[in-house]
Structure formats: structure tokens, C-alpha cells
Design a protein around this motif. Sequence first.
Motif, PDB file in Angstrom:
ATOM      1  N   GLN A  12     -19.618  22.824   7.641  1.00 50.67           N
ATOM      2  CA  GLN A  12     -19.196  22.661   6.248  1.00 50.67           C
ATOM      3  C   GLN A  12     -19.133  21.174   5.886  1.00 50.67           C
ATOM      4  O   GLN A  12     -19.617  20.754   4.835  1.00 50.67           O
ATOM      5  CB  GLN A  12     -17.829  23.322   6.026  1.00 50.67           C
ATOM      6  CG  GLN A  12     -17.328  23.205   4.596  1.00 50.67           C
ATOM      7  CD  GLN A  12     -18.141  24.019   3.594  1.00 50.67           C
ATOM      8  OE1 GLN A  12     -18.486  25.161   3.859  1.00 50.67           O
ATOM      9  NE2 GLN A  12     -18.460  23.440   2.443  1.00 50.67           N
ATOM     10  N   ASP A  19     -21.336  19.220   3.137  1.00 53.65           N
ATOM     11  CA  ASP A  19     -20.665  18.435   2.085  1.00 53.65           C
ATOM     12  C   ASP A  19     -21.205  17.001   2.089  1.00 53.65           C
ATOM     13  O   ASP A  19     -21.466  16.415   1.037  1.00 53.65           O
ATOM     14  CB  ASP A  19     -19.142  18.421   2.317  1.00 53.65           C
ATOM     15  CG  ASP A  19     -18.519  19.806   2.152  1.00 53.65           C
ATOM     16  OD1 ASP A  19     -19.133  20.666   1.498  1.00 53.65           O
ATOM     17  OD2 ASP A  19     -17.417  20.026   2.693  1.00 53.65           O
ATOM     18  N   THR A  32     -24.603  16.983   0.573  1.00 51.73           N
ATOM     19  CA  THR A  32     -24.516  17.155  -0.888  1.00 51.73           C
ATOM     20  C   THR A  32     -24.111  15.836  -1.556  1.00 51.73           C
ATOM     21  O   THR A  32     -24.658  15.454  -2.600  1.00 51.73           O
ATOM     22  CB  THR A  32     -23.500  18.284  -1.218  1.00 51.73           C
ATOM     23  OG1 THR A  32     -23.916  19.463  -0.529  1.00 51.73           O
ATOM     24  CG2 THR A  32     -23.431  18.563  -2.708  1.00 51.73           C
ATOM     25  N   ASN A  66     -14.263  16.836   7.299  1.00 47.40           N
ATOM     26  CA  ASN A  66     -14.762  15.889   6.296  1.00 47.40           C
ATOM     27  C   ASN A  66     -14.217  14.482   6.522  1.00 47.40           C
ATOM     28  O   ASN A  66     -14.918  13.501   6.293  1.00 47.40           O
ATOM     29  CB  ASN A  66     -14.412  16.367   4.890  1.00 47.40           C
ATOM     30  CG  ASN A  66     -15.583  17.072   4.235  1.00 47.40           C
ATOM     31  OD1 ASN A  66     -16.591  16.449   3.899  1.00 47.40           O
ATOM     32  ND2 ASN A  66     -15.476  18.381   4.085  1.00 47.40           N
ATOM     33  N   LEU A 117     -16.495  19.038  -5.835  1.00 42.92           N
ATOM     34  CA  LEU A 117     -16.929  19.894  -4.731  1.00 42.92           C
ATOM     35  C   LEU A 117     -15.799  20.852  -4.326  1.00 42.92           C
ATOM     36  O   LEU A 117     -14.616  20.524  -4.502  1.00 42.92           O
ATOM     37  CB  LEU A 117     -17.327  19.055  -3.502  1.00 42.92           C
ATOM     38  CG  LEU A 117     -18.552  18.165  -3.643  1.00 42.92           C
ATOM     39  CD1 LEU A 117     -18.163  16.772  -4.120  1.00 42.92           C
ATOM     40  CD2 LEU A 117     -19.314  18.051  -2.315  1.00 42.92           C
ATOM     41  N   PRO A 139     -15.389  23.930  -0.975  1.00 38.80           N
ATOM     42  CA  PRO A 139     -16.138  24.661   0.058  1.00 38.80           C
ATOM     43  C   PRO A 139     -16.197  26.163  -0.183  1.00 38.80           C
ATOM     44  O   PRO A 139     -17.003  26.860   0.451  1.00 38.80           O
ATOM     45  CB  PRO A 139     -15.332  24.367   1.337  1.00 38.80           C
ATOM     46  CG  PRO A 139     -13.941  24.083   0.865  1.00 38.80           C
ATOM     47  CD  PRO A 139     -14.087  23.438  -0.488  1.00 38.80           C
ATOM     48  N   GLN A 163     -23.629  22.894  -2.985  1.00 34.63           N
ATOM     49  CA  GLN A 163     -23.092  22.995  -1.618  1.00 34.63           C
ATOM     50  C   GLN A 163     -23.609  24.274  -0.951  1.00 34.63           C
ATOM     51  O   GLN A 163     -24.039  24.248   0.203  1.00 34.63           O
ATOM     52  CB  GLN A 163     -21.554  23.007  -1.632  1.00 34.63           C
ATOM     53  CG  GLN A 163     -20.937  21.669  -1.985  1.00 34.63           C
ATOM     54  CD  GLN A 163     -19.435  21.819  -2.185  1.00 34.63           C
ATOM     55  OE1 GLN A 163     -18.982  22.205  -3.255  1.00 34.63           O
ATOM     56  NE2 GLN A 163     -18.657  21.535  -1.164  1.00 34.63           N
ATOM     57  N   ASN A 194     -27.305  23.846  -0.220  1.00 35.51           N
ATOM     58  CA  ASN A 194     -27.563  22.867   0.846  1.00 35.51           C
ATOM     59  C   ASN A 194     -27.101  23.361   2.213  1.00 35.51           C
ATOM     60  O   ASN A 194     -27.552  22.866   3.241  1.00 35.51           O
ATOM     61  CB  ASN A 194     -26.857  21.539   0.531  1.00 35.51           C
ATOM     62  CG  ASN A 194     -27.501  20.835  -0.644  1.00 35.51           C
ATOM     63  OD1 ASN A 194     -28.668  21.079  -0.948  1.00 35.51           O
ATOM     64  ND2 ASN A 194     -26.756  19.968  -1.314  1.00 35.51           N
TER      65      ASN A 194
END
Length: 337
Positions: free
Chosen positions: A145, A149, A152, A187, A291, A293, A318, A321
Motif C-alpha cells: 500500500q 501511495d 501515485t 508510508n 489520498l 487507502p 491509487q 496504480n
Amino acid sequence: MSRWEHRHIIDLSTFSKDDYTTVLELANRFKALPNSGSRKLPALQGRLVTTLFFEPSTRTRSSFELAAKRLSADVQSFSPSTSSLSKGETAIDTALTYIAMGSDLLIIRHSSTNVPEQLANYLEENDEKVSILNAGDGIHSHPSQALLDLYTLTKYFNPINPLPDAIKGKNIVIVGDILHSRVARSNIWALTACEANVVLCGPSTLLPDEFEKFVDKPPPGQKLDPIHKRGQIIIKRSIKDAFSDADAIMTLRLQKERMRENLLTDLDQYHHDYGITHSNLKWCTKPVPILHPGPVNRGIEISSSVLEDNSISLINEQVKNGIPVRMALIYLLATQN
Ligand code: NCD
């Protein structure tokens, strides 16, 4: 493309700058393939990819399975409700059953932190050349994820050359339930590695002060941080402060199933204080992309009108991608065994 050294992907604390570059470059090549008609690559013909999701999932599981199919791998998937888990079999024994059937790569999601890592350690000790890809374990890590991100964001800031430098020096705000979020943790590793500054925003019940030191030392069992210079982590308690210098904003679901106690009593107040609404976005000094998730809880962390505003929402990007990024991860792991 530099040499890929990882047999497993458990979390991103072990990723070097070259690793991020390799994933982004490969994902960008897969992204350029046609989205309709003949879109399968023969790369993984004859390989077996297994998805073992012990926890519910909509997009992650289907995205991984589609990615594996686009690379012509055989895909086998496991459903907890119809499996021998109900007869008392452990997650590790379930995984070993699929390995005995010849799986080359196991993609695992589990509600307990460390199940993917325990399995990877077991395989290393027993010299089994099977890869483990963590698709989310407890509150610990969700590397695919964070990588989608990252892709993106780099693609947004530099559509022609979406590499780590595209976000260097940018302020990426992550707002909401950070304490229970494996997405936020992954992230933070990825964005700071690319020298973006991560601005964390939320009430202290969902965002303890300790997060400011999150990347200061590598997790237990890991000697060194492979990244020499990371972006900063900054905590802001109000979105007014967090949004004023924002270059992008990511919001998160309140992960009630992972909360040990009820940390929020007034959801309307939360929406007012921390929700992504057009009214709260007025604190931004420039137009910024949004954004999330997924799964989304409309009217809590984000309003329907922002969610559906395609001029700022990258949420569909997202999801799109996710496929090329997961193709890249599956390809890198399955071709080195
Ligand atoms: C996240 C997850 O499962 O960690 N979702 C996802 O994989 N897209 C976030 C969440 O559950 O809120």
C-alpha cells in the motif's frame, strides 16, 4: 535497474533508495502496458502465487491476484471461512500446506503483527526458497500500500519521471487514526526515505507524541537504517496548522477493529476537527491532491463531496496504480527464487 536483494518483503525499514527506485521504475513500465485487449505478459508462466488472507480485504487481495494473472502466474487463493482454520489449524501450518503444493510466493494478510515475518524466518531456517510478501499484519506494516501511495505521489508530482526525487522536500500530511494504521507506518518509512517531510495530524489518543521518533532507530533485529538521510516527521494537532504548508494530504479510516478501547466518542466532532471536507481544505494555501487507502467511511474521515471531486481526489488513481506496483513486487520476488 540495480540488483534486487530481498527474498521477502515484510516491511519497508529495510528498503534502500535503490530498492524504491527499482520498484517505481518497474511499476512505471508495467503501467505503460495497454489497459485493454492483450495485456498479459508471459513473465511468470508456470509459477504459483498464493494469496493467504486471514483478514478481510476488498482491493488489496483482488489487486494482487490481478497483478499475478497479468504476469501469467497461476494463482491460488485461500478463504478462512471455508478452510481448516475452523478445525484449529494455525496460520503457519496453513501456509506450509500451500508451500508443499509448490507455491513460489505467498502473499499474506493477518490480524496479528509478525505472522508474515515468523513464516519468512521459518522458511529461511529450513532453506525453503519460497518468498513471503506481507499484505498487512496487525498495526505493523503494509508495504504494497505504501509503495502504491508512493508511486501515485511521485507520478502526480513528476508524471514523466516518477522516481523518489519527485517528492523530495514536499510536505505530505497524514491525518487521522495513525496509532492503529499499518498504512501510516509503512508510508512514514517510504516517504521519509525519499526525503519528503511527513506531517502527522490527529488527536493525541490516535497520534501519540512518540511518532515523532518513529524512524530514529531501526526496528529490533535490524542493525542499520539503509537510508542515510530521511525527511522529517512533524506532529501537528490541528489541521489548520498541518494544511497550511501541505503539498498532499492522505487520510485514514478510524480502525475500530484494532482499537482496544473506544478512543473517540463524538464522530461528528471528529469529522469537524479532522475530516477532509471542502471547508477544512480552505486552510491549504494551494490546491493539493487527496489520498485514502480505502476502505472509506464517508462522512467520518472524508466527506462525500471531496471523495467524488476528481479535480483533487487521487483515490481511484491509487486503486489503478495498485496493479502495476504489485506486478513489480511479484515480479521481483518470483523471478529470483
Ligand atoms: C488498509 C488496511 O487493510 O490496512 N486498507 C487497504 O489495504 N487498502 C487500511 C484500512 O483497513 O483502513
